[in-house]
Design a protein around this motif. Structure first.
Motif, PDB file in Angstrom:
ATOM      1  N   MET A 220      -2.444 147.756  15.922  1.00 52.70           N
ATOM      2  CA  MET A 220      -2.139 146.416  16.416  1.00 52.70           C
ATOM      3  C   MET A 220      -3.403 145.555  16.506  1.00 52.70           C
ATOM      4  N   SER A 221      -4.497 146.129  16.967  1.00 53.23           N
ATOM      5  CA  SER A 221      -5.748 145.382  17.075  1.00 53.23           C
ATOM      6  C   SER A 221      -6.212 144.901  15.707  1.00 53.23           C
ATOM      7  N   ASP A 222      -5.979 145.730  14.676  1.00 58.00           N
ATOM      8  CA  ASP A 222      -6.368 145.344  13.320  1.00 58.00           C
ATOM      9  C   ASP A 222      -5.479 144.226  12.781  1.00 58.00           C
ATOM     10  N   GLU A 223      -4.166 144.298  13.078  1.00 54.42           N
ATOM     11  CA  GLU A 223      -3.239 143.306  12.550  1.00 54.42           C
ATOM     12  C   GLU A 223      -3.355 141.957  13.263  1.00 54.42           C
ATOM     13  N   ILE A 224      -3.604 141.989  14.580  1.00 52.57           N
ATOM     14  CA  ILE A 224      -3.637 140.747  15.359  1.00 52.57           C
ATOM     15  C   ILE A 224      -4.721 139.793  14.864  1.00 52.57           C
ATOM     16  N   GLY A 225      -5.842 140.318  14.368  1.00 52.54           N
ATOM     17  CA  GLY A 225      -6.939 139.470  13.941  1.00 52.54           C
ATOM     18  C   GLY A 225      -6.814 138.921  12.544  1.00 52.54           C
ATOM     19  N   LYS A 226      -5.704 139.191  11.846  1.00 54.58           N
ATOM     20  CA  LYS A 226      -5.572 138.748  10.458  1.00 54.58           C
ATOM     21  C   LYS A 226      -5.109 137.295  10.377  1.00 54.58           C
ATOM     22  N   LEU A 227      -5.342 136.702   9.216  1.00 56.15           N
ATOM     23  CA  LEU A 227      -5.103 135.267   9.057  1.00 56.15           C
ATOM     24  C   LEU A 227      -3.630 134.890   9.157  1.00 56.15           C
ATOM     25  N   TYR A 228      -2.709 135.751   8.717  1.00 58.00           N
ATOM     26  CA  TYR A 228      -1.302 135.374   8.753  1.00 58.00           C
ATOM     27  C   TYR A 228      -0.808 135.242  10.190  1.00 58.00           C
ATOM     28  N   VAL A 229      -1.413 136.013  11.123  1.00 62.18           N
ATOM     29  CA  VAL A 229      -1.053 135.886  12.541  1.00 62.18           C
ATOM     30  C   VAL A 229      -1.589 134.567  13.088  1.00 62.18           C
ATOM     31  N   THR A 230      -2.809 134.216  12.697  1.00 63.97           N
ATOM     32  CA  THR A 230      -3.382 132.932  13.120  1.00 63.97           C
ATOM     33  C   THR A 230      -2.566 131.765  12.584  1.00 63.97           C
ATOM     34  N   ALA A 231      -2.114 131.884  11.327  1.00 71.06           N
ATOM     35  CA  ALA A 231      -1.294 130.820  10.732  1.00 71.06           C
ATOM     36  C   ALA A 231       0.040 130.703  11.453  1.00 71.06           C
ATOM     37  N   ALA A 232       0.645 131.836  11.828  1.00 74.99           N
ATOM     38  CA  ALA A 232       1.914 131.792  12.558  1.00 74.99           C
ATOM     39  C   ALA A 232       1.727 131.153  13.925  1.00 74.99           C
ATOM     40  N   ALA A 233       0.608 131.458  14.586  1.00 76.43           N
ATOM     41  CA  ALA A 233       0.334 130.844  15.889  1.00 76.43           C
ATOM     42  C   ALA A 233       0.117 129.344  15.754  1.00 76.43           C
ATOM     43  N   ALA A 234      -0.485 128.925  14.647  1.00 69.31           N
ATOM     44  CA  ALA A 234      -0.706 127.497  14.426  1.00 69.31           C
ATOM     45  C   ALA A 234       0.606 126.756  14.201  1.00 69.31           C
ATOM     46  N   ARG A 235       1.646 127.469  13.736  1.00 74.42           N
ATOM     47  CA  ARG A 235       2.950 126.844  13.530  1.00 74.42           C
ATOM     48  C   ARG A 235       3.774 126.789  14.813  1.00 74.42           C
ATOM     49  N   GLY A 236       3.194 127.267  15.912  1.00 74.26           N
ATOM     50  CA  GLY A 236       3.885 127.180  17.200  1.00 74.26           C
ATOM     51  C   GLY A 236       4.589 128.442  17.630  1.00 74.26           C
ATOM     52  N   ILE A 237       4.398 129.555  16.910  1.00 70.99           N
ATOM     53  CA  ILE A 237       4.990 130.832  17.302  1.00 70.99           C
ATOM     54  C   ILE A 237       3.988 131.559  18.205  1.00 70.99           C
ATOM     55  N   TYR A 238       4.437 131.983  19.362  1.00 67.82           N
ATOM     56  CA  TYR A 238       3.501 132.600  20.299  1.00 67.82           C
ATOM     57  C   TYR A 238       4.260 133.612  21.173  1.00 67.82           C
ATOM     58  N   GLY A 239       3.498 134.339  21.991  1.00 69.65           N
ATOM     59  CA  GLY A 239       4.083 135.295  22.930  1.00 69.65           C
ATOM     60  C   GLY A 239       4.659 136.519  22.238  1.00 69.65           C
ATOM     61  N   ARG A 240       5.706 137.084  22.865  1.00 71.12           N
ATOM     62  CA  ARG A 240       6.316 138.291  22.336  1.00 71.12           C
ATOM     63  C   ARG A 240       6.957 138.064  20.963  1.00 71.12           C
ATOM     64  N   ARG A 241       7.445 136.860  20.726  1.00 70.70           N
ATOM     65  CA  ARG A 241       8.033 136.571  19.423  1.00 70.70           C
ATOM     66  C   ARG A 241       7.002 136.713  18.317  1.00 70.70           C
ATOM     67  N   LEU A 242       5.801 136.228  18.560  1.00 70.19           N
ATOM     68  CA  LEU A 242       4.725 136.342  17.582  1.00 70.19           C
ATOM     69  C   LEU A 242       4.339 137.804  17.364  1.00 70.19           C
ATOM     70  N   LEU A 243       4.206 138.559  18.473  1.00 69.74           N
ATOM     71  CA  LEU A 243       3.766 139.955  18.375  1.00 69.74           C
ATOM     72  C   LEU A 243       4.766 140.804  17.594  1.00 69.74           C
ATOM     73  N   TRP A 244       6.056 140.694  17.932  1.00 71.58           N
ATOM     74  CA  TRP A 244       7.049 141.560  17.318  1.00 71.58           C
ATOM     75  C   TRP A 244       7.421 141.124  15.900  1.00 71.58           C
ATOM     76  N   ARG A 245       7.315 139.831  15.621  1.00 75.18           N
ATOM     77  CA  ARG A 245       7.736 139.349  14.310  1.00 75.18           C
ATOM     78  C   ARG A 245       6.677 139.593  13.236  1.00 75.18           C
ATOM     79  N   TYR A 246       5.415 139.582  13.631  1.00 76.83           N
ATOM     80  CA  TYR A 246       4.353 139.679  12.625  1.00 76.83           C
ATOM     81  C   TYR A 246       3.479 140.939  12.772  1.00 76.83           C
TER      82      TYR A 246
END
Length: 334
Positions: A220-246
């Motif tokens: 999880m620590s490796d995946e959280i720092g990747k660019l696709y997670v940052t891009a999803a957060a920039a689109r307004g996805i956050y919290g548990r939805r962001l964690l479980w979806r990506y």
């Protein structure tokens, strides 16, 4: 659906081929043990120390069918194994299926229960730990996981027994109460098993939870720092939805794929825990067959059954991975 069916059929064929190859390896190793079954049985039976003649050995070999070619005997053993018939124990001269009885299945369910407990704890806790910025929480979870990896299961079993004996006057050993040990299966006996099985499940799941927690947290620590997670957060996805979806969805692949390995590791730890808790199960029978009686037929049957369980679990995890990640089912069809 057609592509998924082809993927499932291919994995099923690979699972059967793997089991056949493992059976050949197990049978070959049984044959390579010095002295065949006839010689070991006659030596075990001969308590008077009288000489064993060649005629006695040849007669026993003919009775057991050991005079047939190797491949014929392996094919016969494999055919019986797929039907659940492993023949007779070399030393005890009783049917192996009757000797094992419910022992193997109880052992397998204890191991599966420990594996389930480990991942029920490790998945949510590992994801929370990887996503949290709380230093105290992360350090506490890291300490607990290190303690679980460092403390052997048998030491934890001894500590639990000692604590229970001192404070409650009960050793918590065995899988059944005395009145249910030889009784036929019933709902009351099943409930009694559940009352006793929690302790070996907890003890075997102790180190498995720590190992799984470290794995989940690292992935999880490796995946959280990747660019696709940052891009999803920039689109307004956050919290548990962001964690479980990506990140969690991508991290689950290696975790699901390691379930067979974890089951094998838990079963390897079962004999020592069984000896301490005086459990009657397949792990201690395997230890007895390999280390004391040299009963290779019994040991081979247990190893084959364990391999079949692991291969089946790996097949199920392959199907689950294909459902989670389409890239998995496409990879084998290219």
């Amino acid at each position: 659906m057609l592509q998924f069916a082809r993927f499932a059929a291919t994995r099923a064929v690979m699972a059967v081929v793997t089991l056949v190859l493992v059976s050949l390896i197990v049978f070959t190793l049984m044959e390579l043990v010095p002295g065949d079954c006839a010689e070991r049985y006659l030596a075990y039976k001969n308590t008077q120390g009288s000489a064993i003649t060649l005629a006695d050995i040849e007669a026993e070999r003919a009775r057991l069918g050991l005079d047939r070619p190797f491949l014929t005997r392996w094919a016969s053993w494999l055919s019986g194994a797929f039907r659940g018939d492993f023949g007779e124990s070399c030393i005890l001269r009783v049917n192996i299926a009757q000797l094992l009885g419910d022992k193997f299945w109880i052992s397998l369910w204890i191991c599966l229960g420990s594996l389930t407990l480990a991942y029920m704890i490790a998945l949510p806790v590992g994801i929370i730990s990887a996503a949290s910025k709380n230093a105290f929480l992360n350090n506490s979870l890291r300490l607990i996981s290190y303690l679980g990896l460092a403390m052997p299961n048998f030491l934890l079993a001894l500590m639990v027994m000692l604590f229970s004996t001192i404070y409650f006057g009960e050793t918590l050993t065995g899988l059944f109460s005395p009145e249910y040990r030889e009784a036929p299966w019933s709902w009351a006996k099943f409930v009694d098993l559940l009352k006793h099985a929690w302790l070996p499940i907890f003890i075997l799941g102790w180190s498995a939870t720590a190992f799984a927690l470290q794995t989940v947290r690292a992935l999880m620590s490796d995946e959280i720092g990747k660019l696709y997670v940052t891009a999803a957060a920039a689109r307004g996805i956050y919290g548990r939805r962001l964690l479980w979806r990506y990140p969690a969805r991508h991290a689950l692949g290696p975790i699901v794929n390691s379930l067979g390995f974890d089951l094998n590791r838990i079963f390897n730890e079962l004999p020592i825990v069984a000896l301490i808790l005086t459990l009657t199960e397949a792990g201690s029978l395997l230890l007895e067959a390999l280390a004391r009686s040299n009963d290779q037929q019994l040991a081979g049957a247990i190893i084959f059954l364990l391999t079949a369980a692991i291969v089946t679990l790996n097949f199920a995890t392959d199907i689950l991975l294909a459902v989670i990640d389409p890239r998995v089912r496409k990879s084998i069809l290219r």
